[in-house]
Design a protein around this motif. Structure first.
Motif, PDB file in Angstrom:
ATOM      1  N   GLY A   1     -10.137 -35.205  -6.939  1.00 28.92           N
ATOM      2  CA  GLY A   1      -9.976 -33.791  -7.224  1.00 28.92           C
ATOM      3  C   GLY A   1      -9.644 -32.968  -5.998  1.00 28.92           C
ATOM      4  N   VAL A   2      -9.753 -31.650  -6.161  1.00 23.56           N
ATOM      5  CA  VAL A   2      -9.393 -30.699  -5.110  1.00 23.56           C
ATOM      6  C   VAL A   2     -10.664 -30.057  -4.558  1.00 23.56           C
ATOM      7  CG1 VAL A   2      -8.042 -28.632  -4.570  1.00 23.56           C
ATOM      8  CG2 VAL A   2      -7.215 -30.244  -6.293  1.00 23.56           C
ATOM      9  N   VAL A   3     -10.682 -29.802  -3.238  1.00 18.86           N
ATOM     10  CA  VAL A   3     -11.860 -29.241  -2.573  1.00 18.86           C
ATOM     11  C   VAL A   3     -11.540 -27.843  -2.036  1.00 18.86           C
ATOM     12  CG1 VAL A   3     -13.649 -29.622  -0.832  1.00 18.86           C
ATOM     13  CG2 VAL A   3     -12.461 -31.580  -1.857  1.00 18.86           C
ATOM     14  N   TYR A   4     -12.463 -26.908  -2.269  1.00 18.09           N
ATOM     15  CA  TYR A   4     -12.311 -25.532  -1.790  1.00 18.09           C
ATOM     16  C   TYR A   4     -13.502 -25.156  -0.928  1.00 18.09           C
ATOM     17  CZ  TYR A   4      -9.027 -25.440  -5.709  1.00 18.09           C
ATOM     18  OH  TYR A   4      -8.003 -25.724  -6.580  1.00 18.09           O
TER      19      TYR A   4
ATOM     20  N   GLY B   1     -16.511 -28.176 -20.176  1.00 20.93           N
ATOM     21  CA  GLY B   1     -15.659 -29.312 -19.833  1.00 20.93           C
ATOM     22  C   GLY B   1     -15.340 -29.442 -18.355  1.00 20.93           C
ATOM     23  N   ARG B   2     -15.751 -28.470 -17.574  1.00 19.55           N
ATOM     24  CA  ARG B   2     -15.487 -28.553 -16.133  1.00 19.55           C
ATOM     25  C   ARG B   2     -16.535 -29.427 -15.454  1.00 19.55           C
ATOM     26  NH1 ARG B   2     -14.938 -23.013 -17.387  1.00 19.55           N
ATOM     27  NH2 ARG B   2     -12.762 -22.284 -17.318  1.00 19.55           N
ATOM     28  N   ARG B   3     -16.121 -30.132 -14.407  1.00 15.46           N
ATOM     29  CA  ARG B   3     -17.024 -30.973 -13.625  1.00 15.46           C
ATOM     30  C   ARG B   3     -16.800 -30.638 -12.160  1.00 15.46           C
ATOM     31  NH1 ARG B   3     -18.484 -31.346 -18.051  1.00 15.46           N
ATOM     32  NH2 ARG B   3     -18.826 -33.180 -19.339  1.00 15.46           N
ATOM     33  N   ILE B   4     -17.781 -29.977 -11.541  1.00 19.37           N
ATOM     34  CA  ILE B   4     -17.634 -29.490 -10.170  1.00 19.37           C
ATOM     35  C   ILE B   4     -18.864 -29.892  -9.369  1.00 19.37           C
ATOM     36  CG2 ILE B   4     -17.306 -27.445  -8.711  1.00 19.37           C
ATOM     37  CD1 ILE B   4     -16.113 -26.036 -11.164  1.00 19.37           C
ATOM     38  N   LEU B   5     -18.643 -30.360  -8.132  1.00 17.75           N
ATOM     39  CA  LEU B   5     -19.738 -30.710  -7.230  1.00 17.75           C
ATOM     40  C   LEU B   5     -19.737 -29.759  -6.034  1.00 17.75           C
ATOM     41  CD1 LEU B   5     -19.389 -34.613  -7.218  1.00 17.75           C
ATOM     42  CD2 LEU B   5     -20.900 -33.193  -8.626  1.00 17.75           C
ATOM     43  N   VAL B   6     -20.926 -29.413  -5.567  1.00 20.48           N
ATOM     44  CA  VAL B   6     -21.076 -28.495  -4.433  1.00 20.48           C
ATOM     45  C   VAL B   6     -21.758 -29.241  -3.288  1.00 20.48           C
ATOM     46  CG1 VAL B   6     -22.051 -26.309  -3.627  1.00 20.48           C
ATOM     47  CG2 VAL B   6     -21.258 -26.536  -6.011  1.00 20.48           C
TER      48      VAL B   6
ATOM     49  N   ALA C   1     -17.401 -42.974  -7.976  1.00 17.78           N
ATOM     50  CA  ALA C   1     -16.982 -44.041  -8.881  1.00 17.78           C
ATOM     51  C   ALA C   1     -18.014 -44.238  -9.995  1.00 17.78           C
ATOM     52  CB  ALA C   1     -16.776 -45.345  -8.119  1.00 17.78           C
ATOM     53  N   LYS C   2     -19.293 -43.874  -9.718  1.00 18.97           N
ATOM     54  CA  LYS C   2     -20.328 -43.973 -10.748  1.00 18.97           C
ATOM     55  C   LYS C   2     -20.075 -42.997 -11.890  1.00 18.97           C
ATOM     56  CE  LYS C   2     -24.640 -44.231  -9.819  1.00 18.97           C
ATOM     57  NZ  LYS C   2     -24.835 -45.428 -10.652  1.00 18.97           N
ATOM     58  N   LEU C   3     -19.405 -41.892 -11.588  1.00 17.40           N
ATOM     59  CA  LEU C   3     -19.154 -40.892 -12.615  1.00 17.40           C
ATOM     60  C   LEU C   3     -18.028 -41.307 -13.560  1.00 17.40           C
ATOM     61  CD1 LEU C   3     -19.425 -37.702 -10.403  1.00 17.40           C
ATOM     62  CD2 LEU C   3     -21.155 -38.670 -11.905  1.00 17.40           C
ATOM     63  N   LYS C   4     -17.301 -42.358 -13.173  1.00 16.34           N
ATOM     64  CA  LYS C   4     -16.309 -42.935 -14.066  1.00 16.34           C
ATOM     65  C   LYS C   4     -17.015 -43.957 -14.969  1.00 16.34           C
ATOM     66  CE  LYS C   4     -12.643 -41.183 -11.806  1.00 16.34           C
ATOM     67  NZ  LYS C   4     -11.475 -40.519 -12.363  1.00 16.34           N
TER      68      LYS C   4
ATOM     69  N   LEU D   1     -13.647 -31.851  -9.898  1.00 21.60           N
ATOM     70  CA  LEU D   1     -13.316 -33.228 -10.247  1.00 21.60           C
ATOM     71  C   LEU D   1     -12.315 -33.284 -11.389  1.00 21.60           C
ATOM     72  CD1 LEU D   1     -16.911 -34.747 -10.180  1.00 21.60           C
ATOM     73  CD2 LEU D   1     -15.223 -34.762  -8.350  1.00 21.60           C
ATOM     74  N   LYS D   2     -11.583 -34.391 -11.445  1.00 21.88           N
ATOM     75  CA  LYS D   2     -10.648 -34.611 -12.546  1.00 21.88           C
ATOM     76  C   LYS D   2     -10.908 -35.979 -13.157  1.00 21.88           C
ATOM     77  CE  LYS D   2      -7.006 -36.363  -9.484  1.00 21.88           C
ATOM     78  NZ  LYS D   2      -5.647 -36.182  -8.968  1.00 21.88           N
ATOM     79  N   ASN D   3     -10.565 -36.104 -14.426  1.00 24.05           N
ATOM     80  CA  ASN D   3     -10.677 -37.374 -15.156  1.00 24.05           C
ATOM     81  C   ASN D   3     -12.105 -37.925 -15.199  1.00 24.05           C
ATOM     82  OD1 ASN D   3      -7.856 -37.317 -15.457  1.00 24.05           O
ATOM     83  ND2 ASN D   3      -7.577 -38.385 -13.500  1.00 24.05           N
ATOM     84  N   ILE D   4     -13.089 -37.026 -15.269  1.00 25.84           N
ATOM     85  CA  ILE D   4     -14.480 -37.455 -15.370  1.00 25.84           C
ATOM     86  C   ILE D   4     -14.890 -37.416 -16.835  1.00 25.84           C
ATOM     87  CG2 ILE D   4     -16.861 -36.959 -14.697  1.00 25.84           C
ATOM     88  CD1 ILE D   4     -15.088 -37.955 -12.420  1.00 25.84           C
ATOM     89  N   THR D   5     -15.470 -38.520 -17.305  1.00 24.76           N
ATOM     90  CA  THR D   5     -15.817 -38.626 -18.718  1.00 24.76           C
ATOM     91  C   THR D   5     -17.306 -38.375 -18.944  1.00 24.76           C
ATOM     92  OG1 THR D   5     -16.138 -41.001 -18.457  1.00 24.76           O
ATOM     93  CG2 THR D   5     -13.965 -40.259 -19.157  1.00 24.76           C
ATOM     94  N   GLY D   6     -17.709 -38.276 -20.228  1.00 27.08           N
ATOM     95  CA  GLY D   6     -19.120 -38.131 -20.568  1.00 27.08           C
ATOM     96  C   GLY D   6     -19.525 -36.692 -20.801  1.00 27.08           C
ATOM     97  N   GLY D   7     -20.654 -36.517 -21.469  1.00 30.29           N
ATOM     98  CA  GLY D   7     -21.163 -35.186 -21.766  1.00 30.29           C
ATOM     99  C   GLY D   7     -21.895 -34.573 -20.597  1.00 30.29           C
ATOM    100  N   ASP D   8     -22.320 -33.323 -20.768  1.00 26.54           N
ATOM    101  CA  ASP D   8     -23.024 -32.607 -19.702  1.00 26.54           C
ATOM    102  C   ASP D   8     -24.292 -33.334 -19.276  1.00 26.54           C
ATOM    103  OD1 ASP D   8     -21.037 -30.802 -19.983  1.00 26.54           O
ATOM    104  OD2 ASP D   8     -22.304 -29.099 -20.563  1.00 26.54           O
ATOM    105  N   ALA D   9     -25.061 -33.846 -20.247  1.00 25.09           N
ATOM    106  CA  ALA D   9     -26.333 -34.510 -19.921  1.00 25.09           C
ATOM    107  C   ALA D   9     -26.097 -35.769 -19.095  1.00 25.09           C
ATOM    108  CB  ALA D   9     -27.089 -34.837 -21.203  1.00 25.09           C
ATOM    109  N   ASP D  10     -25.079 -36.558 -19.475  1.00 26.39           N
ATOM    110  CA  ASP D  10     -24.762 -37.775 -18.717  1.00 26.39           C
ATOM    111  C   ASP D  10     -24.331 -37.427 -17.301  1.00 26.39           C
ATOM    112  OD1 ASP D  10     -25.279 -39.327 -20.903  1.00 26.39           O
ATOM    113  OD2 ASP D  10     -23.184 -39.436 -21.551  1.00 26.39           O
TER     114      ASP D  10
END
Length: 320
Positions: free
Chosen positions: A31-34, A85-90, A169-172, A49-58
């Protein structure tokens, strides 16, 4: 960060923190970092992040595991956003940027980064080895990085290395991570087993680390040809470096030309020799021939003897 785990940010909070994602500081396979600034004035790196699967809880469960991985040489994860549907890490913001900006400078670059001396390079190599060993051997959750390269090694104020993008890679989906049709990593840094129907193990990270270790010594990309006498279709950086060090006994030929003049055989030979020998063991074609990352760290420290490695081959090509 709350004791119970990473902070859950709202999307609007991150819009405010990043000034509507206006200051891009990096881009990679995940993904892209800001750059951003939180209400408590902490400067952060916000990765969408992009192309990350699974629900919010997972996603929350996986991120909580990653956030609990604490090591001096790992970038700290402070929080995340899982909203609509967004997946963002800080993450913590690491001030000096990535290792590639220091190793592979060219005249086109606008920034003037200092040339790293031999002691700093050794400290970076050892810190990264310890961080990967922690992921492989000390975490409650077994973590493969799958993308070890200079762009994913960040440097703090004192050039303390911090490995980033670990655990992503665990998030895939796990079957994706192990599927040869969906290879992980960056061309030029991937272990040979990614091209074969073999199971991917921690030894794939060891191979990638070996390439980075040679780049730290040489100041050149492992896929950049450094010898005009070698046919381009026969060029293989580890094999060339092996011949220079172990056949010709001329380690100075593979050193970064920008600081070659500072190389003192009395002060630096043992350190550089350990780095090169360790890299060659990491770059063995067969995964079972490579040491664990814990052993790699000990080899660099000089706490165990390093016997002469076997010459790395271009995957399954036979020796001349």
């Amino acid at each position: 960060m709350p004791a119970g785990g990473p902070k859950k940010f709202s999307y609007s909070e991150l819009i405010d923190a990043t000034n509507n994602f206006s200051n891009q500081i990096g881009k990679g396979g995940f993904g892209v970092v800001y750059m951003g600034k939180l209400n408590d004035c902490r400067v952060v790196a916000v990765k969408c992040l992009k192309n990350i699967t699974g629900g919010d809880a997972d996603f929350w469960a996986e991120v909580t595991i990653i956030a609990r991985m604490h090591h001096l040489n790992l970038v700290r994860l402070w929080g995340f956003c899982a909203e609509k549907g967004r997946r963002i890490l800080v993450y913590e913001y690491v001030s000096n940027g990535s290792l590639d900006e220091f190793l592979f400078q060219n005249v086109k670059q606008e920034t003037n980064k200092p040339v790293l001396d031999w002691d700093i390079r050794y400290r970076i190599a050892l810190g990264v080895a310890r961080a990967i060993a922690y992921l492989h051997e000390e975490c409650l959750e077994w973590v493969l990085h799958c993308d070890i390269k200079p762009e994913n090694i960040l440097l703090g104020d004192d050039f303390c290395p911090k490995v980033s993008d670990f655990g992503l890679a665990k998030l895939k989906k796990k079957e994706d991570m192990m599927s040869v049709s969906r290879m992980r990593g960056t061309p030029g840094y991937m272990a040979p087993e990614w091209t074969r129907p073999d199971q991917i193990t921690s030894k794939a990270d060891v191979y990638s680390y070996g390439l980075v270790l040679l780049e730290i010594v040489s100041g050149s990309r492992n896929f950049s040809q450094l010898d005009s006498k070698v046919e381009s279709d026969q060029w293989f950086f580890p094999r060339w470096a092996f011949d220079k060090v172990f056949k010709e006994m001329n380690v100075e030929d593979i050193l970064d030309h920008r600081i070659k003049h500072t190389y003192d055989s009395r002060a630096h030979f043992d350190m550089i020799n350990r780095m090169v020998k360790t890299a060659m063991w990491c770059l063995q074609d067969r995964p079972e021939m490579r040491p664990s990352m814990g052993k790699v760290a000990k080899m660099l420290e000089g706490t165990i003897e390093i016997i002469e490695p076997k010459k790395p081959t271009i995957y399954y090509l036979s020796e001349d």
